[in-house]
Design a protein around this motif. Sequence first.
Motif, PDB file in Angstrom:
ATOM      1  N   GLY A  29       0.794  -1.214   0.000  1.00  0.00           N
ATOM      2  CA  GLY A  29       0.000   0.000   0.000  1.00  0.00           C
ATOM      3  C   GLY A  29       0.830   1.269   0.000  1.00  0.00           C
ATOM      4  N   GLU A  30       0.127   2.378  -0.035  1.00  0.00           N
ATOM      5  CA  GLU A  30       0.764   3.697  -0.115  1.00  0.00           C
ATOM      6  C   GLU A  30       1.650   3.996   1.088  1.00  0.00           C
ATOM      7  OE1 GLU A  30       1.031   5.893  -2.663  1.00  0.00           O
ATOM      8  OE2 GLU A  30       0.128   4.200  -3.719  1.00  0.00           O
ATOM      9  N   THR A  37      11.503  -0.615   1.857  1.00  0.00           N
ATOM     10  CA  THR A  37      11.191  -2.039   1.741  1.00  0.00           C
ATOM     11  C   THR A  37       9.869  -2.302   1.037  1.00  0.00           C
ATOM     12  OG1 THR A  37      10.164  -2.004   3.932  1.00  0.00           O
ATOM     13  CG2 THR A  37      12.495  -2.603   3.825  1.00  0.00           C
ATOM     14  N   THR A  38       9.279  -1.289   0.455  1.00  0.00           N
ATOM     15  CA  THR A  38       7.956  -1.425  -0.163  1.00  0.00           C
ATOM     16  C   THR A  38       7.943  -2.433  -1.317  1.00  0.00           C
ATOM     17  OG1 THR A  38       6.126  -0.242  -1.171  1.00  0.00           O
ATOM     18  CG2 THR A  38       8.336   0.514  -1.764  1.00  0.00           C
ATOM     19  N   GLU A  39       6.811  -3.119  -1.428  1.00  0.00           N
ATOM     20  CA  GLU A  39       6.543  -3.972  -2.580  1.00  0.00           C
ATOM     21  C   GLU A  39       5.351  -3.417  -3.369  1.00  0.00           C
ATOM     22  OE1 GLU A  39       7.981  -8.191  -0.561  1.00  0.00           O
ATOM     23  OE2 GLU A  39       5.848  -7.820  -0.777  1.00  0.00           O
ATOM     24  N   ALA A  40       4.974  -2.178  -3.081  1.00  0.00           N
ATOM     25  CA  ALA A  40       3.767  -1.582  -3.665  1.00  0.00           C
ATOM     26  C   ALA A  40       3.796  -1.543  -5.186  1.00  0.00           C
ATOM     27  CB  ALA A  40       3.551  -0.178  -3.105  1.00  0.00           C
ATOM     28  N   ASP A  41       4.972  -1.410  -5.797  1.00  0.00           N
ATOM     29  CA  ASP A  41       5.047  -1.381  -7.259  1.00  0.00           C
ATOM     30  C   ASP A  41       5.036  -2.782  -7.864  1.00  0.00           C
ATOM     31  OD1 ASP A  41       5.136   1.395  -7.351  1.00  0.00           O
ATOM     32  OD2 ASP A  41       7.318   1.419  -7.124  1.00  0.00           O
ATOM     33  N   LEU A  42       5.230  -3.792  -7.020  1.00  0.00           N
ATOM     34  CA  LEU A  42       5.311  -5.172  -7.496  1.00  0.00           C
ATOM     35  C   LEU A  42       4.047  -5.980  -7.218  1.00  0.00           C
ATOM     36  CD1 LEU A  42       8.905  -5.962  -6.137  1.00  0.00           C
ATOM     37  CD2 LEU A  42       8.271  -5.178  -8.439  1.00  0.00           C
ATOM     38  N   ILE A  43       3.378  -5.649  -6.102  1.00  0.00           N
ATOM     39  CA  ILE A  43       2.241  -6.449  -5.660  1.00  0.00           C
ATOM     40  C   ILE A  43       1.083  -5.524  -5.288  1.00  0.00           C
ATOM     41  CG2 ILE A  43       1.447  -8.127  -3.946  1.00  0.00           C
ATOM     42  CD1 ILE A  43       4.451  -8.966  -3.710  1.00  0.00           C
ATOM     43  N   ALA A  44      -0.072  -5.765  -5.881  1.00  0.00           N
ATOM     44  CA  ALA A  44      -1.262  -4.951  -5.599  1.00  0.00           C
ATOM     45  C   ALA A  44      -1.889  -5.378  -4.280  1.00  0.00           C
ATOM     46  CB  ALA A  44      -2.264  -5.109  -6.735  1.00  0.00           C
ATOM     47  N   GLY A  45      -2.460  -4.410  -3.599  1.00  0.00           N
ATOM     48  CA  GLY A  45      -3.160  -4.694  -2.352  1.00  0.00           C
ATOM     49  C   GLY A  45      -2.456  -4.062  -1.166  1.00  0.00           C
ATOM     50  N   ASP A  46      -3.165  -4.025  -0.052  1.00  0.00           N
ATOM     51  CA  ASP A  46      -2.639  -3.395   1.156  1.00  0.00           C
ATOM     52  C   ASP A  46      -2.259  -4.399   2.236  1.00  0.00           C
ATOM     53  OD1 ASP A  46      -3.027  -0.862   0.084  1.00  0.00           O
ATOM     54  OD2 ASP A  46      -5.051  -0.704   0.878  1.00  0.00           O
ATOM     55  N   ILE A  47      -2.432  -5.686   1.960  1.00  0.00           N
ATOM     56  CA  ILE A  47      -2.232  -6.691   3.006  1.00  0.00           C
ATOM     57  C   ILE A  47      -1.074  -7.615   2.657  1.00  0.00           C
ATOM     58  CG2 ILE A  47      -3.300  -8.647   4.203  1.00  0.00           C
ATOM     59  CD1 ILE A  47      -5.990  -7.239   3.773  1.00  0.00           C
ATOM     60  N   GLY A 160      -2.312 -10.008  -1.582  1.00  0.00           N
ATOM     61  CA  GLY A 160      -1.659  -9.291  -2.669  1.00  0.00           C
ATOM     62  C   GLY A 160      -1.576 -10.093  -3.952  1.00  0.00           C
ATOM     63  N   VAL A 161      -1.703  -9.386  -5.061  1.00  0.00           N
ATOM     64  CA  VAL A 161      -1.640  -9.996  -6.383  1.00  0.00           C
ATOM     65  C   VAL A 161      -0.465  -9.375  -7.134  1.00  0.00           C
ATOM     66  CG1 VAL A 161      -2.879 -10.285  -8.565  1.00  0.00           C
ATOM     67  CG2 VAL A 161      -4.131 -10.350  -6.396  1.00  0.00           C
ATOM     68  N   PRO A 165       5.207 -10.799 -13.577  1.00  0.00           N
ATOM     69  CA  PRO A 165       5.769 -12.098 -13.193  1.00  0.00           C
ATOM     70  C   PRO A 165       6.894 -11.897 -12.159  1.00  0.00           C
ATOM     71  CG  PRO A 165       5.592 -11.935 -15.581  1.00  0.00           C
ATOM     72  CD  PRO A 165       5.310 -10.562 -15.022  1.00  0.00           C
ATOM     73  N   LEU A 166       6.803 -12.652 -11.066  1.00  0.00           N
ATOM     74  CA  LEU A 166       7.796 -12.549  -9.997  1.00  0.00           C
ATOM     75  C   LEU A 166       8.305 -13.938  -9.639  1.00  0.00           C
ATOM     76  CD1 LEU A 166       5.924 -10.093  -7.591  1.00  0.00           C
ATOM     77  CD2 LEU A 166       7.737  -9.527  -9.215  1.00  0.00           C
TER      78      LEU A 166
END
Length: 176
Positions: A29-30, A37-47, A160-161, A165-166
Amino acid sequence: MQEENFIIEEATLADIPRLVDMINGCYRGERSRAGWTTEADLIAGDIRVEEDGLAKLLTTENVWILKFSYPSTGIVGSVYLEKKGDRLYLGMFSVDVNQQANGIGKLLLYAAEAHARSLSCKAVFMQVIHLRHELIGWYERQGYRQTGERKPFDGDPRVGVPKMPLEFLVLEKIFQ
């Protein structure tokens, strides 16, 4: 790092609400964009983790979650540990986005490695998303090495989705 004493100890079920809030804030999330350490650009969702999932982990044999706390502010870091044979798996490594780059991560990592040694583990290993170059570099500076092993990213849609591809790289630190 704050100029006060800190405590690193095992988390309990009572810690779950704060741990869930902090872990989700570090990864998704934002809010996570305030840290590195954010994954916000890689994985959608806040959880990244839910309370029931964390409760299940905390009540599983050979699993520990270490928490880093200040007496004045409470929990500001945590790490998930699981003994797998003669190695210790390290995951869900989190430092509150407002406390990152203050040395807390290194202290938690040292505590995780000390825990591994206390269990007579020969190594600590982890999985890191292959696109997390800055994070992989940080672990390498702490003595971890890429094993060459790659694993598929089997995302759980509840937490998160992937936006692309990861896959995971496996990193390991072998004790001498």
